[in-house]
Design a protein around this motif. Structure first.
Motif, PDB file in Angstrom:
ATOM      1  N   ILE A  36     -40.377  36.039 -20.220  1.00 29.25           N
ATOM      2  CA  ILE A  36     -40.065  37.417 -20.130  1.00 29.25           C
ATOM      3  C   ILE A  36     -41.242  38.437 -20.545  1.00 29.25           C
ATOM      4  CG2 ILE A  36     -37.763  37.121 -20.771  1.00 29.25           C
ATOM      5  CD1 ILE A  36     -37.964  37.566 -23.518  1.00 29.25           C
ATOM      6  N   THR A  37     -41.028  39.634 -20.377  1.00 31.59           N
ATOM      7  CA  THR A  37     -42.576  40.572 -20.409  1.00 31.59           C
ATOM      8  C   THR A  37     -42.427  41.405 -21.585  1.00 31.59           C
ATOM      9  OG1 THR A  37     -41.027  42.239 -19.430  1.00 31.59           O
ATOM     10  CG2 THR A  37     -42.303  40.632 -18.132  1.00 31.59           C
ATOM     11  N   ARG A  84     -44.932  36.888  -9.532  1.00 38.03           N
ATOM     12  CA  ARG A  84     -44.697  35.933 -10.638  1.00 38.03           C
ATOM     13  C   ARG A  84     -43.990  34.565 -10.307  1.00 38.03           C
ATOM     14  NH1 ARG A  84     -41.904  40.520 -14.149  1.00 38.03           N
ATOM     15  NH2 ARG A  84     -43.857  41.708 -14.777  1.00 38.03           N
ATOM     16  N   ARG A  87     -42.202  40.255  -8.003  1.00 33.09           N
ATOM     17  CA  ARG A  87     -41.219  38.756  -7.936  1.00 33.09           C
ATOM     18  C   ARG A  87     -42.424  37.760  -7.187  1.00 33.09           C
ATOM     19  NH1 ARG A  87     -35.605  37.899  -6.665  1.00 33.09           N
ATOM     20  NH2 ARG A  87     -35.969  35.885  -7.517  1.00 33.09           N
ATOM     21  N   GLU A 141     -52.516  40.626 -16.767  1.00 31.90           N
ATOM     22  CA  GLU A 141     -52.057  41.398 -18.121  1.00 31.90           C
ATOM     23  C   GLU A 141     -53.540  41.840 -18.772  1.00 31.90           C
ATOM     24  OE1 GLU A 141     -47.841  39.391 -19.464  1.00 31.90           O
ATOM     25  OE2 GLU A 141     -49.774  38.687 -20.481  1.00 31.90           O
ATOM     26  N   ARG A 162     -50.583  34.945 -15.124  1.00 30.73           N
ATOM     27  CA  ARG A 162     -50.135  36.062 -15.797  1.00 30.73           C
ATOM     28  C   ARG A 162     -51.030  36.888 -16.903  1.00 30.73           C
ATOM     29  NH1 ARG A 162     -44.435  35.989 -19.665  1.00 30.73           N
ATOM     30  NH2 ARG A 162     -44.888  37.735 -20.731  1.00 30.73           N
ATOM     31  N   ARG A 186     -33.370  35.924 -13.731  1.00 28.97           N
ATOM     32  CA  ARG A 186     -33.864  36.988 -13.388  1.00 28.97           C
ATOM     33  C   ARG A 186     -32.406  38.123 -13.225  1.00 28.97           C
ATOM     34  NH1 ARG A 186     -33.779  33.280  -9.094  1.00 28.97           N
ATOM     35  NH2 ARG A 186     -32.079  33.222  -7.784  1.00 28.97           N
ATOM     36  N   GLU A 206     -37.611  30.270  -6.362  1.00 28.42           N
ATOM     37  CA  GLU A 206     -37.421  29.835  -7.727  1.00 28.42           C
ATOM     38  C   GLU A 206     -36.520  28.928  -7.898  1.00 28.42           C
ATOM     39  OE1 GLU A 206     -36.586  33.411  -9.297  1.00 28.42           O
ATOM     40  OE2 GLU A 206     -38.454  34.579  -9.219  1.00 28.42           O
ATOM     41  N   ASP A 207     -35.365  28.678  -7.081  1.00 34.89           N
ATOM     42  CA  ASP A 207     -34.234  28.001  -7.377  1.00 34.89           C
ATOM     43  C   ASP A 207     -34.249  26.568  -6.876  1.00 34.89           C
ATOM     44  OD1 ASP A 207     -33.127  30.220  -8.669  1.00 34.89           O
ATOM     45  OD2 ASP A 207     -31.725  30.845  -7.291  1.00 34.89           O
ATOM     46  N   LYS A 257     -28.670  33.322 -13.345  1.00 33.15           N
ATOM     47  CA  LYS A 257     -30.260  32.833 -13.493  1.00 33.15           C
ATOM     48  C   LYS A 257     -31.261  33.957 -14.527  1.00 33.15           C
ATOM     49  CE  LYS A 257     -30.292  29.772 -10.153  1.00 33.15           C
ATOM     50  NZ  LYS A 257     -30.471  28.298 -10.372  1.00 33.15           N
TER      51      LYS A 257
END
Lengths: 246, 352
Positions: free
Chosen positions: B292-293, A91, A88, A209, A205, B268, A42-43, B266
């Motif tokens: 965000i969820t 996503r 994680r 959902e 996503r 998260r 992610e980073d 972050k």
């Protein structure tokens, strides 16, 4: 650097190879290490594809019972950590591909299900044996039926049969049975290109959902997501190309 | 080392006594247009607390701007003090313990401001310092919390109280158009108070420290949300551009990431997101742009469902629900986020 897995990035592909003797079973250390890799992806990663595979002739043979003490009071903490780790992966801003060769059992099956695609060799077997062992098959209870339908999911999770890669492909649980995983992977990566992460992430996503959202809410989510997508360079470039072609 | 970071020590909220379902409101005003009635049937708002006016022979409300301003003050002096009392009671504080009062409103204009009226009405000390933030809209709660926290930090041990009061039923035009119907179907009346104090003696309290703020103004969308004079109706009228929720969403990552980067965090790392209940579209836009969820905005959507958009105090209603849920743990971070005219996005970082 990692005790339970290997990690490398090359040519836009990040590969996580589960690497524990005895079938790459999931330990809490492995959960922590996968989470640390998710941080890194992610980073700071430029990769567009993440591959998860297993070393030593197995994908992942389930959870490691050595992490449990039968004389201690049981708690749910580790299962929660594992599911958070799965979420994680689900996503990540990259496309994810599970390469299965050998056993994908219990938590291994769950790990494959959170990836966008699953390729397997014909030597692979899939099983969710948890119910026969007296516990629950993790959030496969949430994800499996979305791939295979409720009836097949009930049979697979309640009677716990070992199924072949061909059967798994027939149920829609995996995308393809391949002779050579690396050839299959290259083809899958080729099919993904050109890779637009924002569009991939948002589409994934919305799909994840879609079973839990009514139409009006799903429409609102789609419009919000689509606005984000069409504001990105990728779509603007598509428009410029289209104008040039006129 | 003494900790002099300001903390949010208590929150209290209040609404007018009368609560209406959306259907009851549509019936009361005999709204004939099916498109407008459908606005009142949408699922994201169920009920709102409002000071509804009587109707004329045509089923329409008929209040002049002067009457609306009087209603604003009347309502403010009912729900404002209730929110203050509910905020102070758990701390065993009274209004005479308050050293600084900041009142926030957009739904009514007056001089002297609401602080003077609240101080007189509730019997605050005459040396209570005060500030009024007027006309900043739905984001104003964080525009207020920023200087209130700074005041608290500069005055350790002193009690600063921020009070958001919005009587949105005193800020409407009713003309049968979609423009006004969108507004009339969205906003509710409510007040929220928060006590801020920087005092090392509070170290053991389970109350979050206010760590920082970050803002993003979208000047190209200056006219997209506005509350200005409508010459035709002789009233102030609120306008919401159709696409502004998405424009706000598209800019939301900027202040959030700056806020978090400044603290080495972050997204998260954030356990709780307290987002303004602006409306379904803007909540969706924030969710899909910040990543965000639905779970993250559960209090935002439940406050919208139960109260409508309460403007500046909305986020404090969600914050209160977060506290009442009992899941916050020591060390948790939360991002507070409000959006409104400017167009603007305001953010704050807090930690328990």
């Amino acid at each position: 650097m990692y005790e339970t897995l290997r990690f490398n990035e090359q040519d836009g592909v990040a590969t996580i190879t589960l690497n524990r003797p005895g079938g790459n079973c999931i330990s809490m250390q492995m959960v922590r290490e996968i989470s640390a890799i998710c941080d890194r992806l992610e980073d700071e990663s430029k990769s567009t594809v993440v591959v998860i595979r297993g070393a030593g002739g197995a994908f992942c043979a389930g959870i490691d019972f050595d992490d449990f003490d039968p004389n201690a009071v049981m708690d749910i903490h580790g299962f929660n950590k594992w599911e958070k780790c799965c979420t994680r992966i689900e996503r990540l801003p990259m496309s994810t591909i599970a390469l299965v060769d050998g056993a994908a059992i219990g938590g291994g099956l769950q790990l494959a299900l959170v990836c966008d695609q699953r390729l397997a060799t014909s030597a692979s077997i899939f099983q969710a044996p948890e119910v026969k062992l007296g516990f629950l098959p993790g959030m496969a209870t949430f994800r499996l039926a979305k791939y295979v339908g409720l009836g097949i999911a009930k049979r697979l999770l309640l009677t716990c049969p070992e199924i072949t890669a061909d059967e798994a492909a027939g149920y829609g649980m995996i995308d393809a049975v391949v002779d050579d995983l690396d050839v299959g992977l290259n083809q899958a990566i080729h099919n993904l290109g050109p890779n637009h992460n924002v569009a991939v992430q948002l589409t994934r996503r919305l799909l994840n959902e879609c079973y839990g959202t009514d139409y009006q809410n799903a429409l609102g989510h789609f419009l919000a997501a689509q606005h984000r997508a069409i504001s990105q360079t990728a779509f603007l470039d598509t428009l410029k190309q289209a104008k040039k072609g006129e | 080392m003494l900790d002099t970071q300001p903390r949010l020590l208590s929150v209290g909220t209040a609404n007018p006594p009368e609560r209406y379902t959306q259907e009851e409101i549509a019936e009361r005003f005999e709204i004939p247009d099916p498109r407008i009635r459908s606005l009142f049937r949408s699922a994201h708002i169920h009920t709102r607390h409002l000071y509804l006016p009587p109707v004329d022979q045509r089923g329409a409300p008929s209040e002049t701007q002067g009457e609306l301003l009087s209603k604003h003050l009347r309502g403010a002096l009912e729900i404002g003090p209730q929110a203050v009392e509910r905020c102070l009671a758990p701390l065993r504080l009274g209004v005479k313990d308050i050293d600084y009062l900041c009142c926030i409103t957009t739904t009514g204009f007056m001089a002297p401001g609401l602080t003077a009226h609240i101080i007189k009405h509730m019997g605050f000390r005459p040396d209570c310092s005060r500030a009024d933030i007027v006309g900043m809209g739905c984001n104003a709660g964080l525009n207020g919390l920023n200087p209130v926290s700074a005041w608290a930090k500069a005055n350790p041990g002193k009690n600063a109280l921020m009070l958001c009061i919005e009587v949105c039923s005193a800020a409407y035009v009713f003309d049968g158009s979609m423009r006004t119907a969108i507004v009339n179907s969205l906003f509710g009346d409510g007040s929220a108070a928060v006590l801020v104090r920087a005092d090392p003696a509070d170290d053991r309290r389970f109350a979050p420290r206010v760590l920082g703020f970050n803002s993003q103004i979208i000047t190209e969308a200056l006219g997209a949300m506005r509350y200005d004079w409508d010459e035709h109706h002789g009233k102030f009228s609120f306008f919401l551009d159709r696409d502004i929720p998405y424009v706000v969403g598209a800019h939301a990552e900027l202040p959030v990431d700056r806020l978090l980067n400044a603290h080495g965090l972050k997204r998260r790392d954030i356990a709780h997101w307290v987002v303004h209940s602006g409306g379904k579209k803007v909540i969706d836009a924030i969710k899909y742009n910040v990543g965000i969820t639905e779970h993250d905005v559960r209090h935002t959507t439940s406050v919208l469902r139960d109260f409508g958009n309460l403007s500046s105090g909305s986020f404090l209603f969600s914050y209160k629900r977060l506290l009442e849920e009992g899941k916050v743990r020591r060390g948790d971070y939360a991002v507070l986020m409000t959006m409104g005219p400017g167009s603007t996005i305001e953010t704050a970082l807090i930690r328990w």
